[in-house]
Design a protein around this motif. Structure first.
Motif, PDB file in Angstrom:
ATOM      1  N   LEU A   1       0.821  -1.207   0.000  1.00 40.28           N
ATOM      2  CA  LEU A   1       0.000   0.000   0.000  1.00 40.28           C
ATOM      3  C   LEU A   1       0.859   1.262   0.000  1.00 40.28           C
ATOM      4  CD1 LEU A   1      -2.830  -0.948   2.526  1.00 40.28           C
ATOM      5  CD2 LEU A   1      -3.022  -0.746   0.053  1.00 40.28           C
ATOM      6  N   ARG A   2       1.927   1.248   0.782  1.00 36.86           N
ATOM      7  CA  ARG A   2       2.809   2.411   0.821  1.00 36.86           C
ATOM      8  C   ARG A   2       3.410   2.685  -0.558  1.00 36.86           C
ATOM      9  NH1 ARG A   2       5.096   5.307   4.913  1.00 36.86           N
ATOM     10  NH2 ARG A   2       7.056   6.388   4.430  1.00 36.86           N
ATOM     11  N   SER A   3       3.779   1.614  -1.253  1.00 39.27           N
ATOM     12  CA  SER A   3       4.338   1.766  -2.591  1.00 39.27           C
ATOM     13  C   SER A   3       3.304   2.324  -3.565  1.00 39.27           C
ATOM     14  CB  SER A   3       4.860   0.420  -3.090  1.00 39.27           C
ATOM     15  OG  SER A   3       5.278   0.491  -4.433  1.00 39.27           O
ATOM     16  N   ALA A   4       2.107   1.719  -3.576  1.00 35.55           N
ATOM     17  CA  ALA A   4       1.076   2.145  -4.522  1.00 35.55           C
ATOM     18  C   ALA A   4       0.572   3.555  -4.209  1.00 35.55           C
ATOM     19  CB  ALA A   4      -0.082   1.155  -4.508  1.00 35.55           C
ATOM     20  N   TYR A   5       0.307   3.811  -2.931  1.00 38.19           N
ATOM     21  CA  TYR A   5      -0.182   5.142  -2.562  1.00 38.19           C
ATOM     22  C   TYR A   5       0.897   6.205  -2.772  1.00 38.19           C
ATOM     23  CZ  TYR A   5      -4.151   2.813  -0.263  1.00 38.19           C
ATOM     24  OH  TYR A   5      -5.266   2.073   0.009  1.00 38.19           O
ATOM     25  N   GLY A   6       2.168   5.811  -2.577  1.00 34.75           N
ATOM     26  CA  GLY A   6       3.261   6.741  -2.820  1.00 34.75           C
ATOM     27  C   GLY A   6       3.319   7.178  -4.269  1.00 34.75           C
ATOM     28  N   GLU A   7       3.013   6.248  -5.174  1.00 37.19           N
ATOM     29  CA  GLU A   7       2.972   6.582  -6.602  1.00 37.19           C
ATOM     30  C   GLU A   7       1.891   7.610  -6.881  1.00 37.19           C
ATOM     31  OE1 GLU A   7       3.854   5.772 -10.852  1.00 37.19           O
ATOM     32  OE2 GLU A   7       4.927   5.435  -8.967  1.00 37.19           O
TER      33      GLU A   7
ATOM     34  N   ALA B   1      -1.429   5.677 -13.194  1.00 38.49           N
ATOM     35  CA  ALA B   1      -1.290   5.290 -14.601  1.00 38.49           C
ATOM     36  C   ALA B   1       0.071   4.679 -14.916  1.00 38.49           C
ATOM     37  CB  ALA B   1      -1.530   6.501 -15.506  1.00 38.49           C
ATOM     38  N   GLU B   2       1.124   5.114 -14.245  1.00 37.20           N
ATOM     39  CA  GLU B   2       2.468   4.619 -14.538  1.00 37.20           C
ATOM     40  C   GLU B   2       2.997   3.682 -13.457  1.00 37.20           C
ATOM     41  OE1 GLU B   2       4.827   8.106 -15.071  1.00 37.20           O
ATOM     42  OE2 GLU B   2       3.886   8.656 -16.976  1.00 37.20           O
ATOM     43  N   TYR B   3       2.124   3.256 -12.575  1.00 40.19           N
ATOM     44  CA  TYR B   3       2.574   2.373 -11.486  1.00 40.19           C
ATOM     45  C   TYR B   3       2.971   1.005 -12.046  1.00 40.19           C
ATOM     46  CZ  TYR B   3       2.597  -0.186  -7.056  1.00 40.19           C
ATOM     47  OH  TYR B   3       2.961  -0.948  -5.970  1.00 40.19           O
TER      48      TYR B   3
END
Length: 301
Positions: free
Chosen positions: A255-261, A269-271
Motif C-alpha cells: 500500500l505504501r508503494s502504490a499510494y506513494g505513486e 497510470a504509470e505504477y
C-alpha cells in the motif's frame, strides 16, 4: 453414473475437515495470519490446511489500535464469525486471555466455537495483555491459568474444537518457568501448547524435546524468535507454524508503494508494482453469484 459433483466431492473428502483431523496426519502445518476478509479469502483459496486469525492484525485492521488488551470479546468474536463463515479452511482464532475471569473464559469458548472457529488460543498474561513480541508482558499465577484451561475444556461442546494454551513466561521469568507452565497446561487438558517468544534455536529445540503435546512455533518477522524454514521447524518437532505478521506487513509495504505513486504523480497510470487483477478480485469477492442472481431475478420485468 458419475455426476458433475463427483470430482469436487472427492477433493473435499480428501482434505481434512478440522484441525484435529489434520493433526492426526504427518507433516508441519503452516498457517498464514489473516486479519480481515480480504486476507482471509485470498488465503482460503490457496490450499492451506489452517488459517490463523492474528489478534495483532485483527485489532489493527478492525480498530486501528495496538494489540494491548483494547479489543473486547464482542469486537473479536464478530471477526471470528465473519472470517469463519466466509472461508472453508479450519480457523485458529486468538482469544487473548479469555477476556476476564473464569466465567468470561466459559463465555468466550462457547462464543468462538459457535462462531465457527476450529481452535482458540488462550494465554496466561495479566490483563490488559500485550503482543507477545513486545516488552512489558506480565503473567498470572500458573494455577490461575490451569483453572482457565479446565474451564475452557469443560465449556466446549465438541472435542474437535481445540484449546491452545500459550505461556508468555519466557521473556520475564525465563525458559525453565515457561516449560513448567507448558507442562502444567498440557496436564490440565490443553490440546496444543504454545511457548511464546523463545529467543534461540537451542531454546526451541529444548521446548520440543520437553513437551509431549503438539507445539506451535510463532514466526514473527522482526520479533524475538528466529524465523526458520518449514523443514527446520519440522525437524525440531513443531507441528504448527503460524505467520501472524507476514500478511499485514506485506500489505502495508504494498500500500505504501502504490499510494506513494499516487501521491508523487497524481495518478496510478504509470505504477509498475504488482496489482491483483481487478476481474480476479471481483470474482474473489463473490460478484459472479450476484450477477447470476440478477439474471434469474431481475428487478424489473
Amino acid at each position: 453414473m458419475k455426476t458433475s459433483g463427483d470430482s469436487n466431492d472427492m477433493t473435499t473428502s480428501l482434505k481434512p475437515r478440522s484441525l484435529k483431523q489434520r493433526l492426526s496426519q504427518p507433516g508441519l502445518i503452516s498457517a498464514p495470519g489473516v486479519f480481515d476478509m480480504i486476507s482471509a479469502k485470498v488465503a482460503d483459496g490457496m490450499g492451506f490446511d489452517t488459517l490463523y486469525m492474528t489478534g495483532y492484525g485483527t485489532v489493527a485492521s478492525h480498530l486501528g489500535l495496538p494489540d494491548a488488551g483494547l479489543a473486547t470479546f464482542s469486537d473479536m468474536v464478530g471477526r471470528v464469525r465473519a472470517i469463519a463463515r466466509g472461508t472453508s479452511t479450519p480457523l485458529v482464532a486468538d482469544g487473548d486471555t479469555g477476556y476476564g475471569g473464569l466465567l468470561n473464559v466459559d463465555f468466550t469458548i462457547r462464543g468462538y466455537e459457535e462462531a465457527g472457529a476450529a481452535a482458540i488460543q488462550l494465554e496466561d498474561q495479566e490483563f490488559p495483555k500485550k503482543c507477545g513480541h513486545t516488552p512489558g508482558r506480565r503473567v498470572i499465577p500458573m494455577a490461575d491459568m490451569v483453572r482457565k484451561i479446565r474451564v475452557a475444556c469443560e465449556a466446549r461442546s465438541s472435542s474437535d474444537f481445540l484449546i491452545i494454551a500459550r505461556t508468555d513466561a519466557r521473556t520475564t521469568l525465563g525458559l525453565d518457568e515457561a516449560l513448567r507452565r507448558a507442562d502444567a497446561y498440557a496436564e490440565a487438558g490443553a490440546d496444543i501448547i504454545f511457548v511464546e517468544s523463545p529467543e534461540s534455536e537451542a531454546e526451541m529445540e529444548r521446548i520440543c524435546r520437553t513437551i509431549g503435546k503438539p507445539l506451535i512455533a510463532n514466526m514473527v518477522e522482526g520479533g524475538r524468535t528466529p524465523v526458520m524454514t518449514g523443514a527446520q521447524l519440522e525437524s525440531l518437532g513443531y507441528r504448527i507454524a503460524i505467520f501472524p505478521a507476514t500478511g499485514f506487513l506485506a500489505m502495508a509495504a504494498a500500500l505504501r508503494s502504490a499510494y506513494g505513486e499516487i501521491l508523487a504523480k497524481g495518478s496510478s497510470a504509470e505504477y509498475r508494482g504488482e496489482l491483483y487483477p481487478f476481474p480476479d478480485f471481483t470474482r474473489l469477492m463473490g460478484f459472479e453469484r450476484v450477477w447470476e442472481f440478477e439474471k434469474r431475478h431481475p428487478e424489473t420485468e
